[in-house]
Write an enzyme that holds these catalytic residues in place. Structure first.
Site, PDB file in Angstrom:
ATOM      1  N   ARG A 396       0.835  -1.203   0.000  1.00  0.00           N
ATOM      2  CA  ARG A 396       0.000   0.000   0.000  1.00  0.00           C
ATOM      3  C   ARG A 396       0.869   1.252   0.000  1.00  0.00           C
ATOM      4  O   ARG A 396       0.584   2.207  -0.719  1.00  0.00           O
ATOM      5  CB  ARG A 396      -0.944   0.019   1.216  1.00  0.00           C
ATOM      6  CG  ARG A 396      -1.936   1.185   1.148  1.00  0.00           C
ATOM      7  CD  ARG A 396      -2.871   1.250   2.356  1.00  0.00           C
ATOM      8  NE  ARG A 396      -3.979   2.174   2.109  1.00  0.00           N
ATOM      9  CZ  ARG A 396      -3.943   3.470   2.348  1.00  0.00           C
ATOM     10  NH1 ARG A 396      -2.841   4.042   2.826  1.00  0.00           N
ATOM     11  NH2 ARG A 396      -4.985   4.234   2.091  1.00  0.00           N
ATOM     12  N   CYS A 397       1.932   1.235   0.788  1.00  0.00           N
ATOM     13  CA  CYS A 397       2.831   2.399   0.838  1.00  0.00           C
ATOM     14  C   CYS A 397       3.433   2.689  -0.537  1.00  0.00           C
ATOM     15  O   CYS A 397       3.700   3.848  -0.864  1.00  0.00           O
ATOM     16  CB  CYS A 397       3.977   2.144   1.819  1.00  0.00           C
ATOM     17  SG  CYS A 397       3.497   2.027   3.556  1.00  0.00           S
ATOM     18  N   MET A 398       3.664   1.647  -1.336  1.00  0.00           N
ATOM     19  CA  MET A 398       4.361   1.802  -2.613  1.00  0.00           C
ATOM     20  C   MET A 398       3.430   2.178  -3.765  1.00  0.00           C
ATOM     21  O   MET A 398       3.866   2.203  -4.917  1.00  0.00           O
ATOM     22  CB  MET A 398       5.087   0.506  -2.984  1.00  0.00           C
ATOM     23  CG  MET A 398       6.216   0.126  -2.057  1.00  0.00           C
ATOM     24  SD  MET A 398       7.255  -1.186  -2.730  1.00  0.00           S
ATOM     25  CE  MET A 398       6.071  -2.523  -2.922  1.00  0.00           C
TER      26      MET A 398
END
Length: 408
Positions: A396-398
């Site tokens: 999700r962060c990426m």
């Protein structure tokens, strides 16, 4: 091909996503300066790129259009004036004070082709690069007198595209980051949303010129009506006031903002390291938040003024109430084992990317949590993660969704 911004859910079918393929910025990480650059370790670039390419291919194989940050910024440089403006603002925000150094950087970067200039800005500039071919003795002496090796710091956190801005509904919040190290990242977003032919007219919910910090990892779109924001180590309450006021007053669908008060520590850095949505009624969670939480419910009253109600209770009950669900399943990282949860939370076991309802992308190394997801009926797409996980961020962060279908 989808155009513009549309994102009203964490789980609507993902159609278009923004990624940043790790580049030379990772090869400009040094042990002495890791803390300054918000890293705990140094990923091996070649392997990190191979893993990131596998991530992108995984998304493409599921029908997702993948676009890259470097390309969008390059496409935003529509003429020479925009290029000069980007370079000027970038050097201003890089803290380059020495006039000779700035002159050298303007010449070095400005003479590069647009895409190469953008990639070099992201990678950082070593002083040794500027000295190559210099005919001025002062360039060598100034470098020798200061042992810091960079003329411009690298931006190694850029492959976490979730944070510098967030797509909310049909608009975007462009962030002021918590640290100076990451704030330059949002400059690229500014130029995309001011000049890119496809995105320059996107409504702005928040702007990087605000005085308090807001980061995208703290923003979860729980439904077309409900936005969740974390009051965290990196997102301040004043920022949430501003965002909530703008979104609730001007968006077409959102009716309430849930401000979750989470611990202000590195292990709970953002709300999406605490929980993520994997299906309409299923969420991954950090085991340490299964007890009571405090949430502030923000809504615009009939008089047009903001109303805030404090609620204390279990995450499960809060989500059931505000999403209108009969039941909620919380899937703890590491299957609730103290040891497995701590290890897999370190590599973002709770940070999954939903590409559709009940279908998520996960890191291979978080195999205990992944087993829990499958047992809960979630379809998982597993990507390699040995090097990418060293940056302390998950799938999700990426990723920054640019277009999702509305949830059915």
């Amino acid at each position: 091909m989808e155009t513009g911004i549309h994102n009203t859910s964490e789980i609507g079918r993902l159609k278009k996503v923004l990624l940043h393929r790790p580049g030379g910025e990772l090869e400009n990480l040094m042990p002495e300066y890791l803390e300054r650059l918000l890293f705990d370790d140094i990923p091996y670039l070649k392997e990190a790129q191979r893993e990131h390419d596998a991530f992108a291919d995984c998304l493409r194989n599921q029908g997702v259009e993948v676009v890259y940050l470097t390309d969008l910024v390059t496409q935003s440089i529509v003429d020479g004036d925009v290029k000069r403006d980007l370079l000027r603002q970038f050097l201003d925000e890089s803290g380059v004070k020495d006039p000779r150094m700035r002159e050298n950087l303007e010449s070095y970067l400005g003479n590069l082709p647009d895409k190469e200039m953008v990639a070099t800005m992201m990678a950082g500039v070593r002083k040794s690069q500027l000295r190559q071919g210099s005919a001025r003795l002062g360039d060598y002496l100034s470098a020798a007198e200061d042992d810091y090796p960079f003329a411009v710091d690298p931006l190694p956190n850029l492959y976490f595209t979730r944070d510098p801005f967030a797509t909310i509904g049909t608009g975007v919040s462009l962030h002021k980051m918590h640290t100076t190290t990451r704030n330059r990242e949002t400059l690229f977003g500014k130029f995309i949303f001011e000049h890119h032919p496809e995105y320059k007219n996107t409504p702005r919910w928040y702007d990087r010129g605000e005085t308090s910090s807001l980061e995208g990892g703290d923003i979860l779109i729980l439904s077309p009506q409900v936005l969740a924001v974390g009051i965290s180590q990196r997102t301040r309450e004043d920022s949430i006031d501003t965002l909530a006021e703008t979104v609730l007053s001007h968006s077409q669908t959102f009716r309430k903002v849930l401000a979750f008060n989470i611990p202000k520590t590195r292990s709970f850095m953002h709300l999406d390291t605490v929980f993520t949505m994997v299906d309409r009624d299923k969420f991954t969670v950090h085991p340490n938040i299964l007890a009571s939480m405090t949430v502030f419910v923000m809504e615009i009253g009939e008089d047009g003024k903001m109303k805030i109600q404090q609620e204390d209770g279990r995450l499960e009950d809060i989500l059931k109430e505000h999403l209108g669900l009969d039941r909620v399943t919380l899937i703890p990282c590491g299957q609730g084992s103290e040891i497995d949860a701590a290890r897999e939370q370190w590599s973002d076991g709770s940070n999954t990317l939903a590409i559709g309802p009940g279908e998520v992308v996960v890191y291979s190394r978080n195999y205990v949590t992944n087993r829990s997801l499958e047992e809960a009926g979630i379809k998982i797409h597993v990507i390699p993660s040995a090097e990418l996980s060293r940056g302390r961020g998950g799938p999700r962060c990426m990723s920054m969704p640019l277009w999702r279908e509305d949830p059915q």
